[in-house]
Structure formats: C-alpha cells, structure tokens
Design a protein around this motif. Structure first.
Motif, mmCIF file in Angstrom:
data_model
loop_
_atom_site.group_PDB
_atom_site.id
_atom_site.type_symbol
_atom_site.label_atom_id
_atom_site.label_comp_id
_atom_site.label_asym_id
_atom_site.label_seq_id
_atom_site.Cartn_x
_atom_site.Cartn_y
_atom_site.Cartn_z
ATOM 1 N N ALA A 2 0.829 -1.195 0.000
ATOM 2 C CA ALA A 2 0.000 0.000 0.000
ATOM 3 C C ALA A 2 0.870 1.253 0.000
ATOM 4 O O ALA A 2 1.986 1.259 0.526
ATOM 5 C CB ALA A 2 -0.915 -0.003 1.221
ATOM 6 N N GLY A 44 -10.932 -2.427 -1.012
ATOM 7 C CA GLY A 44 -10.144 -1.207 -0.889
ATOM 8 C C GLY A 44 -10.884 -0.189 -0.047
ATOM 9 O O GLY A 44 -10.992 0.983 -0.408
ATOM 10 N N ASP A 65 -8.867 -4.233 2.948
ATOM 11 C CA ASP A 65 -7.846 -3.303 2.476
ATOM 12 C C ASP A 65 -6.478 -3.852 2.885
ATOM 13 O O ASP A 65 -6.355 -4.453 3.958
ATOM 14 C CB ASP A 65 -8.059 -1.914 3.089
ATOM 15 N N PRO A 66 -5.454 -3.636 2.059
ATOM 16 C CA PRO A 66 -4.115 -4.112 2.434
ATOM 17 C C PRO A 66 -3.373 -3.170 3.369
ATOM 18 O O PRO A 66 -2.312 -3.541 3.891
ATOM 19 C CB PRO A 66 -3.394 -4.199 1.083
ATOM 20 N N ARG A 87 -7.714 -7.367 6.661
ATOM 21 C CA ARG A 87 -6.536 -6.839 5.965
ATOM 22 C C ARG A 87 -6.062 -7.860 4.942
ATOM 23 O O ARG A 87 -5.514 -8.916 5.281
ATOM 24 C CB ARG A 87 -5.422 -6.513 6.958
ATOM 25 N N CYS A 88 -6.287 -7.553 3.687
ATOM 26 C CA CYS A 88 -5.823 -8.409 2.596
ATOM 27 C C CYS A 88 -5.941 -7.627 1.295
ATOM 28 O O CYS A 88 -6.598 -6.587 1.239
ATOM 29 C CB CYS A 88 -6.611 -9.714 2.516
ATOM 30 N N ASP A 89 -5.294 -8.124 0.240
ATOM 31 C CA ASP A 89 -5.432 -7.464 -1.047
ATOM 32 C C ASP A 89 -6.622 -8.052 -1.798
ATOM 33 O O ASP A 89 -7.230 -9.032 -1.369
ATOM 34 C CB ASP A 89 -4.148 -7.546 -1.867
ATOM 35 N N PHE A 111 -4.404 -1.220 -9.720
ATOM 36 C CA PHE A 111 -3.909 -2.487 -10.262
ATOM 37 C C PHE A 111 -3.224 -2.166 -11.590
ATOM 38 O O PHE A 111 -3.877 -1.971 -12.619
ATOM 39 C CB PHE A 111 -5.074 -3.462 -10.443
ATOM 40 N N GLU A 116 -2.494 -8.289 -12.327
ATOM 41 C CA GLU A 116 -3.063 -7.831 -11.061
ATOM 42 C C GLU A 116 -4.546 -7.521 -11.201
ATOM 43 O O GLU A 116 -5.364 -7.886 -10.337
ATOM 44 C CB GLU A 116 -2.330 -6.585 -10.573
ATOM 45 N N ALA A 120 -7.756 -9.455 -9.424
ATOM 46 C CA ALA A 120 -8.720 -8.733 -8.579
ATOM 47 C C ALA A 120 -10.145 -8.968 -9.058
ATOM 48 O O ALA A 120 -11.054 -9.194 -8.254
ATOM 49 C CB ALA A 120 -8.389 -7.245 -8.577
#
Length: 242
Positions: A2, A44, A65-66, A87-89, A111, A116, A120
């Motif tokens: 991030a 996000g 969200d990361p 918390r993760c992408d 992205f 990527e 997503a």
C-alpha cells in the motif's frame, strides 16, 4: 504494498480531514439501494467511511484493504463494530457470497498490470453470489485529470484535532502510456514535518475495462456517468451470471 498515504499512521490519520467531500459515496449508497443489496463487500475500503455508512443502514458489510494504517482509522470510527474488517489485497478475498461488491475512489486504478487487475476481478467475481454485482469507477482518460495534480490545482488545508494544521498537494512525477505517477506532499505545522507518498494509477480505456470484465466472467450491464463528477468518471456495473 500500500502507498504510504494509506499505510503510515500519521498520514492515514489525516486522510479524511483533507478529503472531506465524499459526494461519490452518496452515489454508491443509492446503487446499493437500487439493487436492494443486503450484503456488500467494500474492496479497498481505506478508512472505512463507506463501509460504516452502509452498516449504519443495516447492511451486512465486509471492508477489506491491504493498508494497516487505514484499517486502524476505520476500526476507530463510530459504528465500526458493525463492520467485518479484513486486511488483505483484492486477490486474496475469503470465500463469500455477497450481493454487491464495490471499489470506490481510485481503487480500480491501483492495479497496474493486467495480471493484477485480472486477479482482482476474478476474486471479486468469486465473492459474489450468482446474480450479484460489482460496481466501480475509473477515471476517464479523456478528461486528463492529472493536469490538475499540481500545487495550484490540488492544495488542501485542514486543522485536525490533536494534530494541528496540515496542508497537502499532489505533483505529477511521470507519465508513461496509461500510467500516471504522482507524489502527495503533506506539511504538518505543529513540528514542520514534511512527509511524502508515491502513487501510480492506470488510466484504462472504457473498452479495455469492459473486455477485462467479460474475460473475468462478468456481464457488463451498464456504464454510467458519475453524477457528482460528470464527464470525468466511468462507473461500471457488472454482474456475475447465474
């Protein structure tokens, strides 16, 4: 990883005061109501403004969200206990079956590679129940928003309780094809500290976005203008078939 703007605690703490105008979230709230969504995945989610807004309306919300700094701010907000935070992408979402997934603000543009972005989209598609929708915005490249990313066009000021006066602005540092890089600068009056955050966004063409959605298994139901920023944003409404 991030951007520092979202990860560093000192910067995450002043994100909302420096960007208080969130009329875009009114649009997303109306979309959730339009589709009668009772379960929403906020991809996000950042500092959690939208997730908390929906949860306050009785919607079952998960915010992912990361950036740990942003999530710390989100979880300290009134009503945050009604939201499930993770918390993760975007590519690492847990198994879900939600009715609506969203990517507000600039999330869809962070992205940078096709790999990527495809990961997503496929992760979001898997998190939706059949018939569920993914709604997100992306800046229309034709509007060339980056022309305003300079001190004169982007300077904002705020007095933040417990922090003091802060001012911030953005400066473009590089443009390569559809990738625009910029630096966000923050000046804290209390101690004179200047902090910076480096970011890059990808400005995809509308046909490119539509093709990527279909490749990820979505049906593109609608492409809308953003009523709060007419002519500047493309709002995609995509559906998981079923």
């Amino acid at each position: 990883m991030a951007d520092a703007l979202f990860e560093q605690p000192r910067l995450a703490a002043v994100y909302d005061p420096l960007d208080p105008d969130r009329d875009d979230l009114v649009v997303y709230t109306a979309i959730a109501e339009e589709f009668e969504a009772r379960s929403v995945l906020d991809i996000g989610c950042g500092t959690g403004t939208f997730a908390c807004l929906l949860a306050g309306r009785g919607v079952d919300v998960m915010g992912v969200d990361p950036a740990g700094g942003s999530l710390d701010v989100a979880q300290a907000k009134p009503g945050a206990g009604r939201v499930r935070w993770l918390r993760c992408d975007a590519a690492g979402l847990p198994p879900l079956q939600v009715e609506l997934a969203t990517m507000t603000g600039n999330v869809a543009q962070v992205f940078l590679t096709n790999t990527e972005w495809d990961a997503a989209l496929r992760s979001a598609q898997a998190a939706l129940r059949p018939g569920g929708r993914l709604v997100f915005e992306t800046r229309d490249p034709a509007a060339q928003a980056w022309r305003e990313w300079n001190r004169a066009g982007s300077l904002t000021r705020a007095v933040v309780p417990g922090v003091g006066a802060v001012q911030s602005w953005s400066e473009v540092t590089d443009i390569r094809g559809d990738l625009v890089s910029f630096r966000s600068i923050f000046v804290f009056a209390a101690d004179g500290a200047t902090l910076t955050s480096e970011s890059t966004l990808r400005f995809r063409q509308r046909d490119e976005v539509a093709d990527s959605l279909m490749a990820a298994g979505f049906v593109v139901d609608d492409l809308r203008d953003a009523p709060d920023r007419p002519g500047r944003e493309l709002v995609f409404v995509a559906r998981r078939p079923g």
